[in-house]
Design a protein around this motif. Structure first.
Motif, mmCIF file in Angstrom:
data_model
loop_
_atom_site.group_PDB
_atom_site.id
_atom_site.type_symbol
_atom_site.label_atom_id
_atom_site.label_comp_id
_atom_site.label_asym_id
_atom_site.label_seq_id
_atom_site.Cartn_x
_atom_site.Cartn_y
_atom_site.Cartn_z
ATOM 1 N N PRO A 70 -4.274 46.710 -5.482
ATOM 2 C CA PRO A 70 -5.335 46.798 -6.871
ATOM 3 C C PRO A 70 -4.613 46.751 -8.142
ATOM 4 C CG PRO A 70 -5.612 48.738 -5.174
ATOM 5 C CD PRO A 70 -4.401 48.048 -4.678
ATOM 6 N N PRO A 71 -3.512 47.276 -8.586
ATOM 7 C CA PRO A 71 -2.741 46.769 -9.818
ATOM 8 C C PRO A 71 -2.548 45.513 -10.150
ATOM 9 C CG PRO A 71 -1.758 49.007 -9.015
ATOM 10 C CD PRO A 71 -2.661 48.434 -7.884
ATOM 11 N N MET A 72 -2.173 44.960 -8.889
ATOM 12 C CA MET A 72 -1.722 43.314 -8.979
ATOM 13 C C MET A 72 -3.165 42.545 -9.370
ATOM 14 S SD MET A 72 0.131 40.928 -6.160
ATOM 15 C CE MET A 72 -1.113 40.981 -5.019
ATOM 16 N N ILE A 73 -4.236 42.908 -8.670
ATOM 17 C CA ILE A 73 -5.524 42.218 -9.171
ATOM 18 C C ILE A 73 -5.952 42.606 -10.366
ATOM 19 C CG2 ILE A 73 -7.835 42.083 -8.510
ATOM 20 C CD1 ILE A 73 -7.092 42.588 -5.419
ATOM 21 N N PHE A 74 -5.617 43.830 -10.980
ATOM 22 C CA PHE A 74 -6.042 44.165 -12.333
ATOM 23 C C PHE A 74 -5.278 43.295 -13.339
ATOM 24 C CE2 PHE A 74 -5.510 46.929 -15.971
ATOM 25 C CZ PHE A 74 -6.797 47.065 -16.205
ATOM 26 N N ARG A 95 0.884 47.539 -22.635
ATOM 27 C CA ARG A 95 0.989 48.154 -21.495
ATOM 28 C C ARG A 95 0.453 49.357 -21.260
ATOM 29 N NH1 ARG A 95 7.359 47.371 -20.238
ATOM 30 N NH2 ARG A 95 7.820 45.302 -20.681
ATOM 31 N N ASN A 96 -0.199 49.893 -22.212
ATOM 32 C CA ASN A 96 -1.065 51.375 -21.910
ATOM 33 C C ASN A 96 -1.993 51.271 -20.957
ATOM 34 O OD1 ASN A 96 0.553 52.999 -23.836
ATOM 35 N ND2 ASN A 96 -0.572 52.217 -25.429
ATOM 36 N N GLU A 97 -2.988 50.472 -20.717
ATOM 37 C CA GLU A 97 -3.907 50.148 -19.689
ATOM 38 C C GLU A 97 -3.396 50.056 -18.595
ATOM 39 O OE1 GLU A 97 -6.657 47.197 -20.862
ATOM 40 O OE2 GLU A 97 -5.403 45.591 -19.973
ATOM 41 N N LEU A 98 -2.144 49.337 -18.220
ATOM 42 C CA LEU A 98 -1.602 49.041 -16.991
ATOM 43 C C LEU A 98 -1.099 50.362 -16.543
ATOM 44 C CD1 LEU A 98 0.320 45.801 -17.628
ATOM 45 C CD2 LEU A 98 -1.355 46.150 -16.065
ATOM 46 N N TYR A 99 -0.374 51.143 -17.320
ATOM 47 C CA TYR A 99 0.039 52.541 -16.975
ATOM 48 C C TYR A 99 -1.034 53.367 -16.480
ATOM 49 C CZ TYR A 99 5.000 52.154 -18.734
ATOM 50 O OH TYR A 99 6.244 51.655 -18.891
ATOM 51 N N PHE A 100 -2.207 53.277 -17.406
ATOM 52 C CA PHE A 100 -3.306 54.202 -16.887
ATOM 53 C C PHE A 100 -4.008 53.659 -15.539
ATOM 54 C CE2 PHE A 100 -8.056 55.266 -16.937
ATOM 55 C CZ PHE A 100 -7.876 56.481 -17.306
ATOM 56 N N ILE A 135 5.572 59.675 -16.804
ATOM 57 C CA ILE A 135 6.755 59.840 -17.717
ATOM 58 C C ILE A 135 6.739 58.576 -18.737
ATOM 59 C CG2 ILE A 135 8.928 60.476 -18.393
ATOM 60 C CD1 ILE A 135 8.690 62.412 -15.604
ATOM 61 N N ALA A 136 7.036 57.302 -17.760
ATOM 62 C CA ALA A 136 7.267 56.259 -18.585
ATOM 63 C C ALA A 136 5.900 56.139 -19.455
ATOM 64 C CB ALA A 136 7.456 55.072 -17.581
ATOM 65 N N TRP A 137 4.691 56.172 -19.234
ATOM 66 C CA TRP A 137 3.585 56.089 -19.947
ATOM 67 C C TRP A 137 3.816 56.935 -21.445
ATOM 68 C CZ3 TRP A 137 -1.967 57.709 -18.956
ATOM 69 C CH2 TRP A 137 -3.189 57.206 -19.838
ATOM 70 N N ALA A 138 4.015 58.026 -21.124
ATOM 71 C CA ALA A 138 4.137 58.900 -22.094
ATOM 72 C C ALA A 138 5.500 58.231 -23.218
ATOM 73 C CB ALA A 138 4.517 60.454 -21.863
#
Length: 213
Positions: A70-74, A95-100, A135-138
């Motif tokens: 799913p993340p790869m397709i997104f 990168r924020n939307e990828l993290y979310f 944590i990486a997203w924060a």
């Protein structure tokens, strides 16, 4: 004929010095990419962490379908839509939307693995990935941390837990990848070290919480 000029232009756009070193660093970054590293982590657990190897391999494939596809397709869809500056998503805010998306996907996957009574190491791996990603997203809200290095650190740590010689090999690869990310100017040395440290700590803490250490 156009590949060399394109590589030179890409290096200059990143503020990196063009040349063979840059080309090699880009190749290393593509080989040791978070997607294949995630698959390697699952295969390591499937082979070394589950007594019945056939069962472990099947769970590894199923978890890969939940965690990676799913993340790869997104990512591919959003990249083609022009949402990202490049395939490294070099701009931190992008990168924020990828993290979310990745965190939500991991939590849903963890729920399904729990419902299906998946082997504990697979659940621990997905939980660790969710923790490290959160944590990486924060951190990403204020500072760019290396996702490549975090993925490499996670994979190397898991390998060290289940088969030390492989862990040593992958930690050697982590040093090479760290050089590559700095050489291409994707990250600073501190961002690389932060990614490795966060992932290592996240995996160890989560596996201990699951009673696997």
């Amino acid at each position: 004929m156009t590949q060399k000029p394109n590589m030179i232009a890409e290096a200059l756009s990143r503020g990196a010095v063009p040349g063979r070193g840059y080309t090699l660093a880009r190749i290393i970054s593509q080989i040791l990419h978070p997607i294949p590293l995630s698959l390697i982590s699952l295969i390591i657990i499937g082979i070394f962490g589950i007594e019945a190897t056939r069962e472990g391999f099947m769970w590894a494939l199923f978890t890969a379908f939940l965690q990676i596809i799913p993340p790869m397709i997104f990512f591919i869809v959003r990249l083609r839509q022009g949402a990202y500056s490049d395939d490294d998503v070099s701009i931190r805010s992008q990168r924020n939307e990828l993290y979310f998306f990745g965190i939500v996907n991991l939590l849903v996957g963890l729920l399904l693995l729990n419902l299906l009574a998946a082997p504990l190491p697979f659940r621990a791996l997905v939980a660790a990935a969710a923790l490290v990603s959160a944590i990486a997203w924060a951190i990403n809200l204020a500072w760019k941390i290396s996702v490549h290095s975090a993925s490499m650190g996670s994979t190397a740590t898991i390998a060290a837990i289940y088969y030390e010689p492989l862990g040593l090999l992958l930690w050697s690869c982590a040093l090479v990848l760290g050089w590559a990310r700095v050489r291409t100017r994707n990250h600073t040395p501190l961002q690389v070290v932060a990614g490795l440290t966060l992932a290592t700590a996240g995996v160890l803490v989560t596996f201990m919480a699951f009673g696997l250490r």
